[in-house]
Design a protein around this motif. Sequence first.
Motif, mmCIF file in Angstrom:
data_model
loop_
_atom_site.group_PDB
_atom_site.id
_atom_site.type_symbol
_atom_site.label_atom_id
_atom_site.label_comp_id
_atom_site.label_asym_id
_atom_site.label_seq_id
_atom_site.Cartn_x
_atom_site.Cartn_y
_atom_site.Cartn_z
ATOM 1 N N GLU A 166 -10.499 -6.968 -29.578
ATOM 2 C CA GLU A 166 -10.957 -8.184 -29.507
ATOM 3 C C GLU A 166 -11.123 -8.635 -30.908
ATOM 4 O O GLU A 166 -11.397 -8.054 -32.093
ATOM 5 N N LEU A 196 -13.372 -10.788 -32.634
ATOM 6 C CA LEU A 196 -14.565 -11.039 -33.406
ATOM 7 C C LEU A 196 -15.131 -10.051 -34.531
ATOM 8 O O LEU A 196 -15.392 -10.005 -35.303
ATOM 9 N N HIS A 197 -14.911 -8.806 -33.556
ATOM 10 C CA HIS A 197 -15.534 -7.737 -34.342
ATOM 11 C C HIS A 197 -14.483 -6.405 -34.341
ATOM 12 O O HIS A 197 -14.732 -5.477 -34.781
ATOM 13 N N ALA A 198 -13.256 -6.763 -33.891
ATOM 14 C CA ALA A 198 -12.191 -5.778 -34.097
ATOM 15 C C ALA A 198 -12.375 -4.468 -33.298
ATOM 16 O O ALA A 198 -12.106 -3.460 -33.543
ATOM 17 N N TYR A 199 -13.079 -4.420 -32.139
ATOM 18 C CA TYR A 199 -13.338 -3.563 -31.248
ATOM 19 C C TYR A 199 -12.333 -3.445 -30.231
ATOM 20 O O TYR A 199 -11.939 -4.413 -29.767
ATOM 21 N N LEU A 240 -11.271 -18.187 -24.531
ATOM 22 C CA LEU A 240 -12.223 -17.972 -24.002
ATOM 23 C C LEU A 240 -13.119 -17.203 -24.625
ATOM 24 O O LEU A 240 -14.586 -17.633 -24.919
ATOM 25 N N ASP A 241 -12.981 -15.885 -24.879
ATOM 26 C CA ASP A 241 -13.917 -15.115 -25.262
ATOM 27 C C ASP A 241 -14.376 -15.351 -26.811
ATOM 28 O O ASP A 241 -15.512 -15.411 -26.768
ATOM 29 N N LEU A 243 -16.501 -18.409 -26.842
ATOM 30 C CA LEU A 243 -17.606 -18.184 -26.232
ATOM 31 C C LEU A 243 -18.793 -17.595 -27.245
ATOM 32 O O LEU A 243 -19.832 -18.190 -27.504
ATOM 33 N N ARG A 244 -18.311 -16.386 -27.621
ATOM 34 C CA ARG A 244 -19.136 -15.711 -28.537
ATOM 35 C C ARG A 244 -19.293 -16.344 -29.906
ATOM 36 O O ARG A 244 -20.365 -16.161 -30.671
ATOM 37 N N LEU A 258 -21.891 -18.986 -29.594
ATOM 38 C CA LEU A 258 -23.388 -18.268 -29.410
ATOM 39 C C LEU A 258 -23.710 -17.718 -30.926
ATOM 40 O O LEU A 258 -24.925 -17.801 -31.062
ATOM 41 N N MET A 259 -22.696 -17.254 -31.902
ATOM 42 C CA MET A 259 -22.977 -16.837 -32.887
ATOM 43 C C MET A 259 -23.534 -17.982 -33.902
ATOM 44 O O MET A 259 -24.770 -18.040 -34.593
#
Lengths: 174, 507
Positions: free
Chosen positions: B187, B189-192, B447-448, B451-452, B455-456
Amino acid sequence: MDFEEPGERAARARADLLTAIVLVALGLVIFYLSWSMPRLEPRRIHPATIPGLVPMILGLTLAFCGALLGWRAGSIEAKGGWQALGRVLVSRPAVRILALLALALFYTLVLVGWLPFWAASMLFIFTFILLFELSMTDQPADPLRSGIWALAIAVTAGWGIFFVFERIFLVRLP
Amino acid sequence: MFDGLLLLGQGIGHFLTLTSLFNVAWATLLGLVVGILPGLTATMGVALLVTLTYKMPADQAILTLMCVYLGAIYGGSRTAILLNIPGTPANAAATLDGHPLAQQGRAGLAMGLATTSSTLGTIVGIFFLAIIAPLLAEFALEFGSYEFFWLALFGVVISGQMAGSDTPLKGYIAGILGLLVAMVGMEMLHAYQRFTFGIPALGGGVDLIPAMVGAFGFAEILSSMKHRVVARVASVNDRVVPSFREIFQYWRTIIRSGVIGTFVGIIPGVGEDVGSWSSYALAKRFSKKPEEFGKGSQEGLIAAETGDNAVVSAAMIPTLTLALPGSAAAAVLIAAMLIHGIRPGPMLMTENPVFLYQVVAMLLLATLANLVFGLSLTKLLIKVLAVPRERLMAVVYVLCVVGSFAITQRMFDVYVMIVFGVVGFVLREMRYPMAPLVLGIVLGDLLDVNLRRGLMLSDGDVSPFFTRPISAILFAVVLLTILMSMPMVSRRVTGLFRRLAPQGRTS
């Protein structure tokens, strides 16, 4: 506009019911996996941005939509639906699909890699045409004519794809 | 205004070279053949061609893909007229009047009308593309994470509702499945790495091209090989080139259908088939001779073919300005653009303003090529119809393998193609539309992340998603779309409109 027969509609309603169960289960599994996904606390990320957030919402929504689908399918009158669904699964089209699938998988998983790509493709195309023109049909073609056509197409396409992709457009083939 | 015209002139001039015209010619012909052959769709043609073009310069590659796309959508009308089978789903409405015309011995006229109206439809769409896209791109520069989240959701929801199935629920489910596929891999945002189950190849996520080749290529092969089909081609004995009057007596229908097609094209993920059916339905409603529709109405055929071709051009509006694919084939075009280093989205007009006008020029050249080939190569193109599926589909499957392998050169992508083909086939058999699935895969990241990120930015507060003006409007549209797909709500709203409508206008 719907031209489908009542039997087909009943079979679809039952198939929808089965799918609904699968979707609800899948949605819940995804929710569980997302819930238990690491929340990266040591990296001090904002709790509202955890990686599992969106999959969690999607999993729940999928389960909810699956439940709605199941409720809808259950409310459709589908007398003899299970039998109709069973007949679809053992019908002639189903056999044709399974034969095609088996041939395609054998070509992709076994032949490609074992033989040079052009040879594997020629063999696949030749067998495919013969299978569907001579065996998987209620009006088999003339074997000699069909064989000549199959050979011609297999050789032309197998070599043609190799030449056009690898030589002209410099694309690497499997 | 004049800047736009200058850029358009440069765009056209850019492609007036021998190489470009050669690419236009072969790609349009290939598109026509793909469209004519039942079982081969425009999306499949474009997805397979991405492989062939990925070593070309970016402009030539996109030109080639665009020609295949437009050629296929137009080519399908020929099958609809002569065989009573839509060559691509976009041409289903054209069978209603096209084939009856052929049965009346006017197949040539039907083909001529379809060809000319396709060209006119594309031109109407191009006109709106050139006007709306720059304005929309400028407007979209004001969009933040909140707006992009709603846009992505809107794309999946509207596509799910309008893609055509026995219930919108199946469209939504297909959309959610697509979004879930997009969740696989790293992903942003946090490279997870999510849902990779220890498989390294899944780390980068599921690539769009193999997935599309599977869902639109292999699944289509399985669908079309289910039954044995013997083609009965109608004969062509009359002239193909229509007279000026035969076409332009329906100028109102042409403009109306072009505008409807444009509107449908702008809506993300709603494809040519919806454009064609909507144009046909409205043409029938406003026609002086609605009783002729379905029995060989020239007006009906013109409406259907103008509508679907206008969608192709208009689909480029959200594709280029918002990176929201206007149709399934446009989703493949986005993937192709990214491969070639072109980043569609609001920044496109700032980073690469010439490109938009180059796309306009591509569409213009492609539609002119369609017109020339469509009116001149009648006999040759009819021969294509006689190719049995048994002999064709084996070759198409080999192309599917090549198409999914060649870009990243991993056999893993071929396996992805097979999985998507089988799952896509099963879903199609149960009437799940494919367009929302594709849109879900394309828009999942958007979308992912938005959204995050939203929120951040708001420290976990969800209110900006509902209170910022554009966000609020988009939220209302999404909510309304979902509510209207519920039978009890839509029945009540329709009932309310009927009561409010004057007597006699309730149909």
